[in-house]
Scaffold this motif. Structure first.
Motif, PDB file in Angstrom:
ATOM      1  N   THR A 154      31.785  64.371  11.830  1.00  0.00           N
ATOM      2  CA  THR A 154      30.936  63.646  11.405  1.00  0.00           C
ATOM      3  C   THR A 154      30.801  62.805  13.309  1.00  0.00           C
ATOM      4  O   THR A 154      29.263  62.155  12.657  1.00  0.00           O
ATOM      5  CB  THR A 154      31.804  62.356  11.572  1.00  0.00           C
ATOM      6  N   ILE A 155      31.224  62.596  14.375  1.00  0.00           N
ATOM      7  CA  ILE A 155      30.156  61.876  15.122  1.00  0.00           C
ATOM      8  C   ILE A 155      29.109  63.365  15.563  1.00  0.00           C
ATOM      9  O   ILE A 155      28.215  62.008  15.441  1.00  0.00           O
ATOM     10  CB  ILE A 155      31.419  62.454  16.541  1.00  0.00           C
ATOM     11  N   ILE A 156      29.090  64.285  15.097  1.00  0.00           N
ATOM     12  CA  ILE A 156      27.321  64.659  15.423  1.00  0.00           C
ATOM     13  C   ILE A 156      26.877  64.393  15.142  1.00  0.00           C
ATOM     14  O   ILE A 156      25.360  64.059  14.612  1.00  0.00           O
ATOM     15  CB  ILE A 156      27.971  66.159  15.012  1.00  0.00           C
ATOM     16  N   THR A 157      26.842  64.222  13.075  1.00  0.00           N
ATOM     17  CA  THR A 157      26.153  63.867  12.576  1.00  0.00           C
ATOM     18  C   THR A 157      25.746  62.307  12.521  1.00  0.00           C
ATOM     19  O   THR A 157      24.178  62.065  12.228  1.00  0.00           O
ATOM     20  CB  THR A 157      27.161  63.433  10.841  1.00  0.00           C
ATOM     21  N   ILE A 158      26.868  61.456  12.758  1.00  0.00           N
ATOM     22  CA  ILE A 158      26.449  59.948  12.688  1.00  0.00           C
ATOM     23  C   ILE A 158      25.575  60.028  14.502  1.00  0.00           C
ATOM     24  O   ILE A 158      24.007  58.746  14.687  1.00  0.00           O
ATOM     25  CB  ILE A 158      27.405  59.568  12.824  1.00  0.00           C
ATOM     26  N   SER A 159      25.544  60.367  15.211  1.00  0.00           N
ATOM     27  CA  SER A 159      24.934  60.872  16.792  1.00  0.00           C
ATOM     28  C   SER A 159      23.214  60.813  16.561  1.00  0.00           C
ATOM     29  O   SER A 159      22.811  59.990  16.756  1.00  0.00           O
ATOM     30  CB  SER A 159      25.006  61.312  17.413  1.00  0.00           C
ATOM     31  N   TYR A 160      22.994  61.877  15.334  1.00  0.00           N
ATOM     32  CA  TYR A 160      21.690  62.612  15.256  1.00  0.00           C
ATOM     33  C   TYR A 160      21.342  61.311  14.654  1.00  0.00           C
ATOM     34  O   TYR A 160      19.840  61.569  14.492  1.00  0.00           O
ATOM     35  CB  TYR A 160      22.348  63.551  14.342  1.00  0.00           C
ATOM     36  N   TYR A 161      21.937  61.160  13.859  1.00  0.00           N
ATOM     37  CA  TYR A 161      20.901  59.600  13.135  1.00  0.00           C
ATOM     38  C   TYR A 161      20.851  58.568  13.693  1.00  0.00           C
ATOM     39  O   TYR A 161      19.675  58.025  13.620  1.00  0.00           O
ATOM     40  CB  TYR A 161      22.433  59.263  12.061  1.00  0.00           C
ATOM     41  N   VAL A 162      22.105  57.870  15.183  1.00  0.00           N
ATOM     42  CA  VAL A 162      21.534  56.597  15.940  1.00  0.00           C
ATOM     43  C   VAL A 162      19.920  56.855  16.276  1.00  0.00           C
ATOM     44  O   VAL A 162      19.210  56.963  17.219  1.00  0.00           O
ATOM     45  CB  VAL A 162      22.635  56.513  16.767  1.00  0.00           C
ATOM     46  N   ILE A 163      20.160  58.832  17.243  1.00  0.00           N
ATOM     47  CA  ILE A 163      18.763  58.923  18.093  1.00  0.00           C
ATOM     48  C   ILE A 163      17.535  59.323  17.432  1.00  0.00           C
ATOM     49  O   ILE A 163      16.933  58.670  18.009  1.00  0.00           O
ATOM     50  CB  ILE A 163      19.436  60.893  18.206  1.00  0.00           C
ATOM     51  N   HIS A 164      17.503  59.563  16.587  1.00  0.00           N
ATOM     52  CA  HIS A 164      17.080  60.009  15.708  1.00  0.00           C
ATOM     53  C   HIS A 164      15.963  58.565  14.611  1.00  0.00           C
ATOM     54  O   HIS A 164      14.600  58.526  14.161  1.00  0.00           O
ATOM     55  CB  HIS A 164      16.697  61.340  14.227  1.00  0.00           C
ATOM     56  N   LEU A 165      16.995  57.835  14.368  1.00  0.00           N
ATOM     57  CA  LEU A 165      16.111  56.540  13.807  1.00  0.00           C
ATOM     58  C   LEU A 165      16.658  55.355  13.873  1.00  0.00           C
ATOM     59  O   LEU A 165      16.016  54.198  13.744  1.00  0.00           O
ATOM     60  CB  LEU A 165      17.773  56.730  12.447  1.00  0.00           C
ATOM     61  N   LEU A 166      17.530  55.611  14.948  1.00  0.00           N
ATOM     62  CA  LEU A 166      18.082  53.447  15.540  1.00  0.00           C
ATOM     63  C   LEU A 166      17.866  53.587  17.183  1.00  0.00           C
ATOM     64  O   LEU A 166      17.936  52.835  17.628  1.00  0.00           O
ATOM     65  CB  LEU A 166      19.398  53.682  15.403  1.00  0.00           C
ATOM     66  N   ILE A 221      31.494  52.002  16.113  1.00  0.00           N
ATOM     67  CA  ILE A 221      31.267  53.716  15.066  1.00  0.00           C
ATOM     68  C   ILE A 221      32.015  54.425  15.552  1.00  0.00           C
ATOM     69  O   ILE A 221      32.743  55.331  15.726  1.00  0.00           O
ATOM     70  CB  ILE A 221      30.633  53.886  13.938  1.00  0.00           C
ATOM     71  N   ILE A 222      30.940  55.454  16.651  1.00  0.00           N
ATOM     72  CA  ILE A 222      30.599  56.262  17.913  1.00  0.00           C
ATOM     73  C   ILE A 222      32.054  56.418  18.729  1.00  0.00           C
ATOM     74  O   ILE A 222      33.302  57.745  18.393  1.00  0.00           O
ATOM     75  CB  ILE A 222      29.775  57.041  17.855  1.00  0.00           C
ATOM     76  N   GLY A 223      32.216  55.582  19.214  1.00  0.00           N
ATOM     77  CA  GLY A 223      33.637  55.342  20.118  1.00  0.00           C
ATOM     78  C   GLY A 223      34.648  55.608  19.503  1.00  0.00           C
ATOM     79  O   GLY A 223      35.225  55.909  20.298  1.00  0.00           O
ATOM     80  N   PRO A 224      35.228  54.871  18.204  1.00  0.00           N
ATOM     81  CA  PRO A 224      36.674  55.061  17.491  1.00  0.00           C
ATOM     82  C   PRO A 224      36.911  56.451  17.093  1.00  0.00           C
ATOM     83  O   PRO A 224      37.856  56.732  17.561  1.00  0.00           O
ATOM     84  CB  PRO A 224      36.596  53.322  17.453  1.00  0.00           C
ATOM     85  N   LEU A 225      35.557  56.736  17.244  1.00  0.00           N
ATOM     86  CA  LEU A 225      36.125  58.324  16.887  1.00  0.00           C
ATOM     87  C   LEU A 225      35.762  59.467  17.064  1.00  0.00           C
ATOM     88  O   LEU A 225      36.926  60.324  17.450  1.00  0.00           O
ATOM     89  CB  LEU A 225      34.354  58.914  15.700  1.00  0.00           C
ATOM     90  N   ILE A 226      35.095  59.016  18.481  1.00  0.00           N
ATOM     91  CA  ILE A 226      35.509  59.572  19.892  1.00  0.00           C
ATOM     92  C   ILE A 226      37.290  59.936  20.534  1.00  0.00           C
ATOM     93  O   ILE A 226      38.214  61.014  20.160  1.00  0.00           O
ATOM     94  CB  ILE A 226      34.582  59.464  20.853  1.00  0.00           C
ATOM     95  N   PHE A 285      22.971  56.362  -0.320  1.00  0.00           N
ATOM     96  CA  PHE A 285      23.178  56.834  -0.321  1.00  0.00           C
ATOM     97  C   PHE A 285      24.340  58.173   0.866  1.00  0.00           C
ATOM     98  O   PHE A 285      25.302  58.204   1.560  1.00  0.00           O
ATOM     99  CB  PHE A 285      22.251  57.678  -0.660  1.00  0.00           C
ATOM    100  N   TYR A 286      23.199  57.313   2.399  1.00  0.00           N
ATOM    101  CA  TYR A 286      23.819  57.459   3.982  1.00  0.00           C
ATOM    102  C   TYR A 286      25.047  56.647   3.978  1.00  0.00           C
ATOM    103  O   TYR A 286      25.951  57.899   3.995  1.00  0.00           O
ATOM    104  CB  TYR A 286      22.463  57.305   3.955  1.00  0.00           C
ATOM    105  N   TYR A 287      24.874  55.687   3.370  1.00  0.00           N
ATOM    106  CA  TYR A 287      26.973  55.074   3.716  1.00  0.00           C
ATOM    107  C   TYR A 287      27.771  55.392   3.414  1.00  0.00           C
ATOM    108  O   TYR A 287      29.191  55.488   2.817  1.00  0.00           O
ATOM    109  CB  TYR A 287      25.920  53.771   3.351  1.00  0.00           C
ATOM    110  N   ALA A 288      27.280  56.080   1.333  1.00  0.00           N
ATOM    111  CA  ALA A 288      28.015  56.146   0.590  1.00  0.00           C
ATOM    112  C   ALA A 288      28.436  57.215   1.058  1.00  0.00           C
ATOM    113  O   ALA A 288      29.802  57.849   0.757  1.00  0.00           O
ATOM    114  CB  ALA A 288      27.109  56.794  -0.619  1.00  0.00           C
TER     115      ALA A 288
END
Length: 315
Positions: free
Chosen positions: A242-254, A268-273, A189-192
């Motif tokens: 999107t950058i904030i959401t993915i960054s939160y995901y990385v910080i808390h899970l990865l 992902i984050i770099g190209p989005l910035i 679901f997260y990837y979707a």
């Protein structure tokens, strides 16, 4: 790539008509969900190699049909926006294209009917019918409406991931394995959701890129209604969210794994910035086409990160 295979021009046009590159991404995505997430986790699945192949074939047929009908209704706008890429009416007749659209839909829906009964969920057959119908309505009507078309096509892109979990994971849920089954479905679901938002942003960027032809065709896309400048600001805002959401995901899970964190930051984050900055300064059709291309790469690299499933902490 196809040119190197020395295929005949008619075959090349057919491959381009169904957008074979996009279809290959769908195949790759669904294989990754199956074999990089579901199988390694050891969850209770319902589809073997043969049946998952049929599900992928069904999805590809319906998606290809959607691409064809979209091109049929887009001849006028494409003649203005990208005249060199117009296929309908020049290389393939509209009648032949429409017949192929019908045939691919029939094959896709019939296979979907078979798979639905195979997993013991006959009601799931409606998913294939709904997707097929939505693709037609999108091409013929919804894409002309303000934001509605963008949202609908992005939901359908997200469904290309969710459909694997729906048919392979959910039928095998029992009271005993419910926690692990739903936890793995949460990853899908997260990837979707990721696929939905990236595709939504890309659709908006493409609308800005194609504003000339769209406006002459009487469409009501985001940049036509609110103007290019404000549309760019909307794109910028969505990218930042999107950058904030993915960054939160990385910080808390990865954060505990450098490889997984580095992958997300670099691909992902770099190209989005980068494209968030470019989106504000973009002014030409070429600029927006470049942003659209980078977004497609972000989508692909995001989906490839499914290979990092073992670094994702299930909660």
């Amino acid at each position: 790539m196809l040119n190197r295979l020395n295929l005949k021009p008619k075959t090349l046009n057919l491959f381009n008509l169904i957008r074979y590159k996009n279809l290959l991404v769908i195949v790759l995505t669904q294989l990754l969900v199956k074999y990089a997430v579901l199988e390694p986790f050891g969850v209770n699945t319902s589809l073997d190699i043969f049946s998952i192949s049929l599900l992928i074939l069904s999805t590809v047929c319906i998606a290809a049909a959607g691409n064809i009908i979209n091109d049929i209704y887009d001849v006028e706008t494409d003649t203005i926006n990208k005249p060199s890429k117009v296929i309908i009416g020049r290389h393939i007749s509209e009648k032949a294209a429409f017949n192929l659209f019908i045939a691919l839909n029939l094959v896709g829906v019939c296979i979907g009917f078979y798979i639905s009964h195979l997993v013991g969920k006959s009601a799931f057959f409606s998913v294939f019918v709904i997707i097929s119908a939505l693709l037609y309505v999108y091409a013929s009507y919804l894409k002309r409406l303000f934001l509605i078309g963008n949202i609908v096509i992005s939901i359908l892109v997200a469904l290309s991931l969710l459909i694997i979990g729906l048919f392979d994971l959910l039928p095998g849920i029992t009271p005993e394995n419910q926690h692990i089954q739903l936890s793995v479905f949460k990853i899908i679901f997260y990837y979707a959701a990721f696929a939905f938002i990236i595709n939504l942003i890309r659709e908006m960027v493409k609308d800005i890129e194609d504003i000339k032809g769209d406006s002459k065709s009487g469409m009501h896309t985001l940049p036509i209604i609110i103007g290019t400048t404000k549309a760019k600001r909307v794109v910028f805002a969505l990218i930042i969210i999107t950058i904030i959401t993915i960054s939160y995901y990385v910080i808390h899970l990865l954060y505990k794994n450098l490889i997984a964190s580095g992958y997300f930051l670099l691909f992902i984050i770099g190209p989005l910035i980068y494209i968030s900055i470019k989106s504000l300064s973009a002014s030409t059709k070429q600029h927006f086409h470049h942003i659209s291309t980078v977004l497609k790469l972000v989508m692909v690299f995001g989906l490839l990160s499914l290979l990092l499933y073992k670094y994702i902490l299930l909660k």
